[in-house]
Enzyme design. Structure first.
Site, PDB file in Angstrom:
ATOM      1  N   HIS A 168       0.721  -1.150  -0.235  1.00 30.28           N
ATOM      2  CA  HIS A 168       0.094   0.010   0.055  1.00 30.28           C
ATOM      3  C   HIS A 168       0.897   1.318  -0.136  1.00 30.28           C
ATOM      4  O   HIS A 168       1.561   1.403   0.966  1.00 30.28           O
ATOM      5  CB  HIS A 168      -0.933   0.139   1.251  1.00 30.28           C
ATOM      6  CG  HIS A 168      -2.022   1.109   1.349  1.00 30.28           C
ATOM      7  ND1 HIS A 168      -1.690   2.290   1.868  1.00 30.28           N
ATOM      8  CD2 HIS A 168      -3.247   0.744   1.035  1.00 30.28           C
ATOM      9  CE1 HIS A 168      -2.945   2.841   1.696  1.00 30.28           C
ATOM     10  NE2 HIS A 168      -3.800   2.066   1.301  1.00 30.28           N
TER      11      HIS A 168
ATOM     12  N   GLU B   2      -3.930  -0.513  -3.820  1.00 34.43           N
ATOM     13  CA  GLU B   2      -3.857   0.938  -3.597  1.00 34.43           C
ATOM     14  C   GLU B   2      -2.280   1.194  -3.559  1.00 34.43           C
ATOM     15  O   GLU B   2      -1.875   2.126  -2.848  1.00 34.43           O
ATOM     16  CB  GLU B   2      -4.558   1.513  -2.253  1.00 34.43           C
ATOM     17  CG  GLU B   2      -5.955   1.433  -2.363  1.00 34.43           C
ATOM     18  CD  GLU B   2      -6.559   2.278  -1.438  1.00 34.43           C
ATOM     19  OE1 GLU B   2      -7.559   3.149  -1.803  1.00 34.43           O
ATOM     20  OE2 GLU B   2      -6.286   1.999  -0.148  1.00 34.43           O
TER      21      GLU B   2
ATOM     22  N   GLU C 209      -2.631   7.677  -5.975  1.00 36.91           N
ATOM     23  CA  GLU C 209      -3.436   8.200  -4.747  1.00 36.91           C
ATOM     24  C   GLU C 209      -2.977   9.572  -4.476  1.00 36.91           C
ATOM     25  O   GLU C 209      -1.914   9.961  -4.250  1.00 36.91           O
ATOM     26  CB  GLU C 209      -3.663   7.379  -3.845  1.00 36.91           C
ATOM     27  CG  GLU C 209      -4.613   7.987  -2.567  1.00 36.91           C
ATOM     28  CD  GLU C 209      -4.746   6.946  -1.469  1.00 36.91           C
ATOM     29  OE1 GLU C 209      -5.259   7.577  -0.446  1.00 36.91           O
ATOM     30  OE2 GLU C 209      -4.474   5.644  -1.521  1.00 36.91           O
TER      31      GLU C 209
ATOM     32  N   CYS D 201      -3.207  10.919  -1.708  1.00 43.74           N
ATOM     33  CA  CYS D 201      -2.516  10.788  -0.309  1.00 43.74           C
ATOM     34  C   CYS D 201      -1.052  10.396  -0.599  1.00 43.74           C
ATOM     35  O   CYS D 201      -0.222  10.618   0.452  1.00 43.74           O
ATOM     36  CB  CYS D 201      -3.401   9.968   0.591  1.00 43.74           C
ATOM     37  SG  CYS D 201      -4.889  10.448   1.240  1.00 43.74           S
TER      38      CYS D 201
ATOM     39  N   CYS E 261     -10.233  10.477   2.571  1.00 44.55           N
ATOM     40  CA  CYS E 261      -8.873  10.667   3.262  1.00 44.55           C
ATOM     41  C   CYS E 261      -8.283  11.899   2.462  1.00 44.55           C
ATOM     42  O   CYS E 261      -7.296  12.515   3.019  1.00 44.55           O
ATOM     43  CB  CYS E 261      -8.137   9.295   3.411  1.00 44.55           C
ATOM     44  SG  CYS E 261      -7.740   8.461   1.755  1.00 44.55           S
ATOM     45  N   CYS E 262      -8.075  11.779   1.157  1.00 39.33           N
ATOM     46  CA  CYS E 262      -7.528  12.737   0.367  1.00 39.33           C
ATOM     47  C   CYS E 262      -7.727  14.179   0.591  1.00 39.33           C
ATOM     48  O   CYS E 262      -6.808  14.891   0.764  1.00 39.33           O
ATOM     49  CB  CYS E 262      -7.417  12.162  -1.167  1.00 39.33           C
ATOM     50  SG  CYS E 262      -6.642  10.798  -1.522  1.00 39.33           S
TER      51      CYS E 262
END
Length: 633
Positions: A263, A315, A331, A333, A399-400
Site C-alpha cells: 500500500h 492501492e 493516490e 494521499c 482521506c485525500c
C-alpha cells in the site's frame, strides 16, 4: 559528511506571497476548509464525538453519501483540524478559531478515563477495540490526532488538544511494547510513527521518540504480530484478505527492506518516520534503508507526475517498471506522503535530489488532487482519461481532501530548511523567512514568477553582519543556471544539487538566480512497456498533458515529431493563468470505412497544445493524456 541538524522552519516563520501558490492557498483557506467541515458535519463524523447519540444511531448514520460509521472518521476530522490550525497562522480568523475550539472540546469529551480515544470502537464495537491492528485503524487515527494537536499547539499556543493526545500516547505506550503484560504490536496502517516524532520535536519529551522507535523497530519481526493477534481473536491468520504482509510493509524488519512494496500511502508514511528517526538518533541503519528504498522507488516505480502506486487492488505497488497510464491509481494521499518523506530525506542527507522529487510531487500529483476552485477532488490521479474520470465533491473514503488541505496550509515548511550554520532554499516560492542563523536574526525575502519564469530574487535583512551558507537548489532539469550576488556573477557548481554561497552577509544583499525554463521532452526508461514510443512534455517542474478540448484531432491520433520545435506561451485567461506548450504535430486520418487495411493511415498537419497536468479536468469532460506518440519526423 556530517551536517548540522537541519529542520523545517516553524509555520510562524514563513509568509507565502506567491503569484502561483497564493491563489491556491487562498482557495484552500476560503473554500476547501469550510467545504470539508460541512461534509464532515453532514456525514456524521463531527457528531460522532457525541458518543451517546452516535451509539444510538448504530450503523444508520446518513445514507446521503452511502456512508456508515467508519473506523477512520477520527483521522479525517484530525486532518481538518491540522489544516485549519495551520491556516490560522497566516490568516487569523476568530470564527475558525472558535470552530476549532468546539471540535476539540468534543474530542476531549469523548476521551475515555484511561486515555483511549476512538469514537467508532468506543460507541459501536467497544468489545473489539485494539484487537485487530492489522486491518483496523486505531493507531492510524491516533497518529493523525497527534499531528493535529502538534500543529494546533504550534499555531495557537493552546494545549487543549495536545493534552488529549499526550494522555492517549501514554495509554498506548502502556499497551504496546516488549515489557511484561504488553503487546508486541504495531499499526497495520502506519502514521503514528511520524506523529510521535513530531510530538517529540514539539515537546522535547524523549518517551515519544522512544515509542516511535519501538513501533519502527518492531515492525516485521518474527513471529509476526498480526498472526499472533489473529489467533488471539479466534481468526485463522492464513485467511488474511491481502494475502501478504508486504501490503503493510511488515514482511521483514524495516532495516532489511530494499524494495517499496504494498500500500503506497502506508509505505511513504513509514519511510518518512524512518527518515525522521534516523535524523533524530543518528541511526545509520535506518538512513541506509531509506536511501535504498528511495532509489528503488525513483528508479523503478515513480510516475513522471510524482505519483506512486499503479494498482487499485492494493492501492499500491506491483512490480518494477509497471506504470500504466489510464488505470494509474497514484493516490493523492500517496503523493502527499511522498512530499513528507522527500522533505525529511533532503534534510537528513543534504542532497537536492530529494527536494527535486518533492517539487515534482507538489506541482503535479498533489495539485491535480483538487480543483482550482478548491471544492472538488481526486482520489486517483491517472495519466490518461477518456473524459469520464472526474473530480468528485465527496467520497466514501474521503482521506485525500483533508490530507491535501493540511499540506497546502503548511506549504511554508517545505520552502526552506534551516540549521545553525545555513539556510537551504528547496522551493522557489515567493515568501519571507524569519529565522535565527549563525546567532543572528535573518529575514530572507524571495520574489519571482516561478514556475512560469525562472528569474528568482532574494534580499536579506540582518540585525548585524553574519557568516553562514545560503544553499540554493539547482533542479536537475535546470541546465545553464546563472547566479549573482549584488550584481557580481557567481560560479554555479552545485554541491549535492545546491549552489552554496558561504560568505559574510549584510542587510541589503541581493541574490539573483536564473533557472532556464524551456519546454522539454521527457522519455521513460525502455523497460516501461506502457510508455514505449511515447513522449511527455515538461516546463520547469511542471509535467504537461493534452486535453481533447484544446486539440483539432483525437488524442490517440496525434503524434509529436521528434524534431518539431516547441514553444511556451503564458495565457492569463486560461485556467487561472497558465503557460501552455505548443508545437507542430501530425494526426492520423481515415481514408476508408474499412476497419482494417493493408496500408498505414495517411497523416495531416496538426497542432498540439498542452496544459499543466495540475489543472486538468477543470473544464468540461474531455479526454486527457500525459504521454503522446512521437514520430520520427
Amino acid at each position: 559528511m556530517t551536517r548540522t541538524l537541519t529542520l523545517p522552519p516553524a509555520l510562524t516563520q514563513v509568509r507565502v506571497h506567491d503569484a502561483f501558490w497564493s491563489p491556491r492557498l487562498e482557495a484552500n483557506r476560503a473554500c476547501t476548509l469550510p467545504v470539508l467541515h460541512g461534509k464532515l458535519q453532514e456525514v456524521g463524523a463531527l457528531d460522532a464525538f457525541d458518543l451517546d447519540a452516535y451509539a444510538e444511531r448504530g450503523i444508520t448514520i446518513p445514507k446521503t453519501h452511502h456512508v456508515t460509521p467508519q473506523m477512520w472518521w477520527d483521522s479525517d476530522v484530525a486532518k481538518w483540524i491540522e489544516a485549519a490550525s495551520a491556516s490560522l497562522v497566516t490568516h487569523p480568523d476568530p470564527a475558525l478559531d472558535a470552530q476549532l475550539d468546539d471540535v476539540i472540546a468534543r474530542i476531549a469529551g469523548a476521551q475515555q478515563p484511561d486515555g483511549y480515544m476512538n469514537t467508532y470502537f468506543t460507541a459501536i464495537e467497544p468489545d473489539r477495540k485494539l484487537t485487530n491492528e492489522r486491518d483496523w485503524h486505531e493507531l492510524y487515527n491516533a497518529g493523525h490526532l497527534i499531528e493535529a494537536a502538534v500543529t494546533h499547539y504550534q499555531a495557537t499556543g493552546k494545549t487543549s488538544l495536545l493534552d488529549v493526545v499526550e494522555r492517549y500516547a501514554r495509554f498506548l505506550s502502556g499497551v504496546y511494547g516488549t515489557g511484561q503484560g504488553q503487546r508486541p504490536g504495531y499499526p497495520g496502517h502506519e502514521e503514528i510513527e511520524l506523529a510521535l516524532l513530531r510530538l517529540y520535536h514539539a515537546t522535547g519529551r524523549r518517551e515519544h521518540l522512544d515509542f516511535a522507535r519501538y513501533f519502527i523497530d518492531q515492525r516485521g519481526q518474527f513471529p509476526n504480530y498480526f498472526e499472533t493477534e489473529a489467533l488471539a481473536r479466534g481468526d485463522n491468520p492464513q485467511d488474511f484478505w491481502a494475502g501478504t504482509y508486504e501490503y503493510m510493509q511488515a514482511h521483514q524488519p524495516v532495516r532489511e527492506q530494499s524494495q517499496v512494496v504494498g500500500h503506497a500511502v502506508r509505505a511513504v508514511y513509514l519511510y518518512a518516520a524512518m527518515a525522521d528517526l534516523a535524523a533524530a538518533d543518528g541511526d545509520a541503519g535506518l538512513r541506509a534503508a531509506c536511501e535504498r528504498l528511495w532509489d528503488d522507488l525513483t528508479r523503478h516505480s515513480l510516475y513522471v507526475t510524482g505519483g506512486l502506486g499503479p494498482s487499485a487492488s492494493n492501492e499500491g505497488m506491483t512490480r518494477p517498471y509497471d506504470l500504466p497510464n489510464d488505470s494509474a491509481y497514484a493516490e493523492t494521499c500517496a503523493a502527499v506522503g511522498l512530499a513528507f518523506w522527500a522533505r525529511r530525506m533532503a534534510a537528513l542527507t543534504g542532497d537536492a535530489k530529494y527536494a527535486d522529487v518533492m517539487e515534482r510531487a507538489l506541482y503535479n500529483n498533489v495539485l491535480s488532487g483538487v480543483s482550482l476552485a478548491g471544492d472538488r477532488f481526486l482520489y486517483e490521479n491517472p495519466l490518461e482519461s477518456d473524459g469520464t474520470h472526474r473530480r468528485w465533491a465527496w467520497h466514501a473514503c474521503p482521506c485525500c481532501p483533508p490530507n491535501l488541505a493540511r499540506l497546502l496550509a503548511s506549504l511554508g515548511e517545505y520552502v526552506y530548511a534551516v540549521s545553525a550554520q545555513d539556510v537551504t532554499v528547496n522551493l522557489y516560492v515567493g515568501s519571507t523567512l524569519s529565522a535565527d542563523v549563525a546567532g543572528h536574526a535573518l529575514t530572507l525575502t524571495q520574489e519571482g514568477a516561478y514556475p512560469w519564469r525562472g528569474d528568482v530574487h532574494f534580499s536579506m535583512e540582518l540585525d548585524s553582519p553574519a557568516t553562514f551558507a545560503l544553499r540554493l537548489r539547482i533542479p536537475a532539469w535546470a541546465q545553464g543556471a546563472t547566479l549573482s550576488v549584488n550584481g557580481e556573477a557567481q560560479a554555479v557548481t552545485p554541491q549535492q544539487g545546491y549552489a552554496v554561497l558561504t560568505r559574510e552577509w549584510h542587510s541589503g544583499d541581493r541574490i539573483d538566480l536564473t533557472l532556464p525554463l524551456v519546454p522539454r521532452r521527457v522519455y521513460a526508461h525502455p523497460a516501461v512497456p506502457q510508455d514505449a514510443g511515447l513522449v511527455s512534455l515538461a516546463y520547469g517542474p511542471l509535467v504537461y498533458c493534452v486535453e481533447g478540448v484544446d486539440q483539432d484531432a483525437a488524442l490517440h491520433a496525434l503524434s509529436v515529431p521528434r524534431g518539431a520545435a516547441l514553444s511556451a506561451r503564458f495565457d492569463p485567461d486560461l485556467l487561472g493563468g497558465v503557460t501552455v506548450i505548443e508545437g507542430d504535430a501530425v494526426a492520423d486520418t481515415a481514408t476508408t470505412a474499412d476497419l482494417y487495411t493493408d496500408v498505414p493511415p495517411p497523416t495531416r498537419p496538426a497542432r498540439v497544445t498542452a496544459i499543466p497536468y495540475a489543472v486538468w479536468d477543470n473544464r468540461e469532460p474531455t479526454p486527457m493524456r500525459v504521454w503522446l506518440r512521437e514520430s520520427a519526423r
